[in-house]
Enzyme design. Structure first.
Site, PDB file in Angstrom:
ATOM      1  N   GLU A  47       0.835  -1.201   0.000  1.00  0.00           N
ATOM      2  CA  GLU A  47       0.000   0.000   0.000  1.00  0.00           C
ATOM      3  C   GLU A  47       0.876   1.260   0.000  1.00  0.00           C
ATOM      4  O   GLU A  47       0.569   2.232  -0.697  1.00  0.00           O
ATOM      5  CB  GLU A  47      -0.904  -0.013   1.245  1.00  0.00           C
ATOM      6  CG  GLU A  47      -1.859   1.150   1.325  1.00  0.00           C
ATOM      7  CD  GLU A  47      -1.629   1.988   2.544  1.00  0.00           C
ATOM      8  OE1 GLU A  47      -1.358   1.429   3.622  1.00  0.00           O
ATOM      9  OE2 GLU A  47      -1.710   3.223   2.430  1.00  0.00           O
ATOM     10  N   ASP A  51       0.338   3.643  -3.210  1.00  0.00           N
ATOM     11  CA  ASP A  51      -0.079   5.028  -3.001  1.00  0.00           C
ATOM     12  C   ASP A  51       0.741   5.971  -3.892  1.00  0.00           C
ATOM     13  O   ASP A  51       0.193   6.860  -4.553  1.00  0.00           O
ATOM     14  CB  ASP A  51       0.134   5.358  -1.511  1.00  0.00           C
ATOM     15  CG  ASP A  51      -0.031   6.828  -1.205  1.00  0.00           C
ATOM     16  OD1 ASP A  51      -1.175   7.275  -1.129  1.00  0.00           O
ATOM     17  OD2 ASP A  51       0.989   7.522  -1.043  1.00  0.00           O
ATOM     18  N   ASP A 120      -7.065   0.971   1.111  1.00  0.00           N
ATOM     19  CA  ASP A 120      -5.717   0.405   1.249  1.00  0.00           C
ATOM     20  C   ASP A 120      -5.518  -0.769   0.294  1.00  0.00           C
ATOM     21  O   ASP A 120      -4.456  -0.915  -0.321  1.00  0.00           O
ATOM     22  CB  ASP A 120      -5.481  -0.080   2.692  1.00  0.00           C
ATOM     23  CG  ASP A 120      -5.282   1.073   3.655  1.00  0.00           C
ATOM     24  OD1 ASP A 120      -5.201   2.229   3.200  1.00  0.00           O
ATOM     25  OD2 ASP A 120      -5.208   0.815   4.875  1.00  0.00           O
ATOM     26  N   GLU A 123      -4.962   0.509  -3.236  1.00  0.00           N
ATOM     27  CA  GLU A 123      -3.597   1.001  -3.442  1.00  0.00           C
ATOM     28  C   GLU A 123      -2.588  -0.148  -3.452  1.00  0.00           C
ATOM     29  O   GLU A 123      -1.659  -0.155  -4.262  1.00  0.00           O
ATOM     30  CB  GLU A 123      -3.237   2.021  -2.353  1.00  0.00           C
ATOM     31  CG  GLU A 123      -4.021   3.322  -2.486  1.00  0.00           C
ATOM     32  CD  GLU A 123      -3.624   4.366  -1.472  1.00  0.00           C
ATOM     33  OE1 GLU A 123      -3.711   5.560  -1.793  1.00  0.00           O
ATOM     34  OE2 GLU A 123      -3.236   3.993  -0.336  1.00  0.00           O
TER      35      GLU A 123
END
Lengths: 241, 241
Positions: A47, A51, A120, A123
């Site tokens: 994650e 991101d 989450d 991502e």
């Protein structure tokens, strides 16, 4: 039992070289904690990476799509696209919630539909795709599965009116705009507004004025409603690994 | 007069396909405002893009370099590398301040050494390089010009003691740690600490405890001091375009 991961890849029209990366993206820490003997890894590090991958792909897309748009506007659009509420919408659209590996406690307490958890996973999935197939594969994924559903906030349309009309036609529930946050110094004020239909949050917007933020939130809600209409969802996915 | 841009590319061992992108990265809004007839673009949009490019390249580097490091630690390391104070250090190391195109008012008021302005130029440059030559070129640049100068915070060394000793040997100025910010809820407290040598900020660190943040700040200061020692700077660069 691997058919779950084959099914997910089929759904996404993707084939992972290392399917363990895909599994890891869908593994919540609570699952890892309950299965210590399996030595599975959870999705937290993916994650972290995903991101940043998402941020770049979205920034690049906005930069090229809106060649005259000032930096402040680009930043607000990016924030609206990569915010939690927006990612949850994409995750649900792709049925990601059905593939998450959760611990039992987390499952019982409704973790599968917890927004932060879904965002989450979304991502982490992008991080896994990046590691497995590189930036271009993520760009392709974003352009196929996200871009067509983004509200075209640059068109200058009156999304609030359009939303009001659509909701009156179809839902007959009240439309409500709520200021979630007001931030920044006086000369660079920012408003975060969410729009609720029948008490459910359907869009979030960020803008320099309440009106601008409301327009963006309405645009997102409109996009989500038009998706709903055309949705043919694969259902009955197995919850076990 | 283009020799300034040839010189900069020589210094960086790079050749831009579109040198206008390079110029744009070094063009502050104040310069554009004073030269409206030239229709030059300023670096604000490139900075938007470069910020995201840097974030991804640094995230990718940390993810692969520290395969066992938890997400929270990765996030703190990334924040310490991409924060303003850190970027200013890299920008100065590469003499970027000497190539910025500023308006006269901004020049007079010391804009050339303003940290936010320098950090923006550094990010805008990475955005320009990404547009001109792609992600791999940026990765190469970061690995050549940033990674060797990053403090190895994972080594568990006592950077505070090392810094104290070095400073006593060479500078004989006081070392001072200042808590710049304390943030986050009680169970996930974060400290931002800067270290000053003789009143000048030389490093910034972020950590779960004051001690951890101080160690990181000391590591950054050490890296900056060891650079200073080995520095052979190209000087006397023309300030005109």
């Amino acid at each position: 039992m691997q058919s779950k991961w084959l099914e997910l890849q089929g759904l996404l029209n993707l084939q992972f070289n290392d399917v363990n990366l895909l599994k890891q993206a869908f593994t919540h820490a609570s699952y890892r904690n309950e299965h210590r003997k399996l030595h599975v890894e959870d999705n937290e590090r993916l994650e972290f990476l995903g991101d940043a991958v998402l941020e770049l792909v979205v920034s690049d897309f906005l930069y090229r799509t809106y060649p005259k748009m000032p930096e402040g506007e680009l930043t607000r659009m990016r924030a609206a696209i990569v915010c939690e509420a927006s990612l949850v919408r994409f995750a649900k659209r792709l049925s990601f919630d059905q593939y998450i590996r959760l611990g039992r406690g987390e499952e019982r307490s409704g973790g599968r539909s917890r927004p932060a958890l879904l965002a989450d996973v979304f991502e982490a999935f992008l991080g896994a795709l990046y590691l497995d197939q590189g930036l271009e594969a993520v760009r392709q994924f974003v352009h196929t599965h996200m871009v067509p559903y983004l509200p075209d906030v640059s068109a200058g349309l009156d999304y609030k009116t359009a939303l009001q009309e659509l909701v009156q036609q179809r839902h007959q529930t009240p439309v409500r705009y709520v200021i979630v946050e007001e931030r920044g110094p006086a000369h660079a004020r920012e408003f975060v507004v969410q729009v609720e239909l029948g008490g459910e949050v359907r869009g979030v917007g960020i803008g320099r004025s309440k009106k601008e933020a409301e327009q963006q939130a309405a645009a997102m809600a409109l996009a989500s409603l038009s998706e709903e209409r055309s949705e043919e969802r694969v259902t009955g996915v197995s919850q076990t690994d």
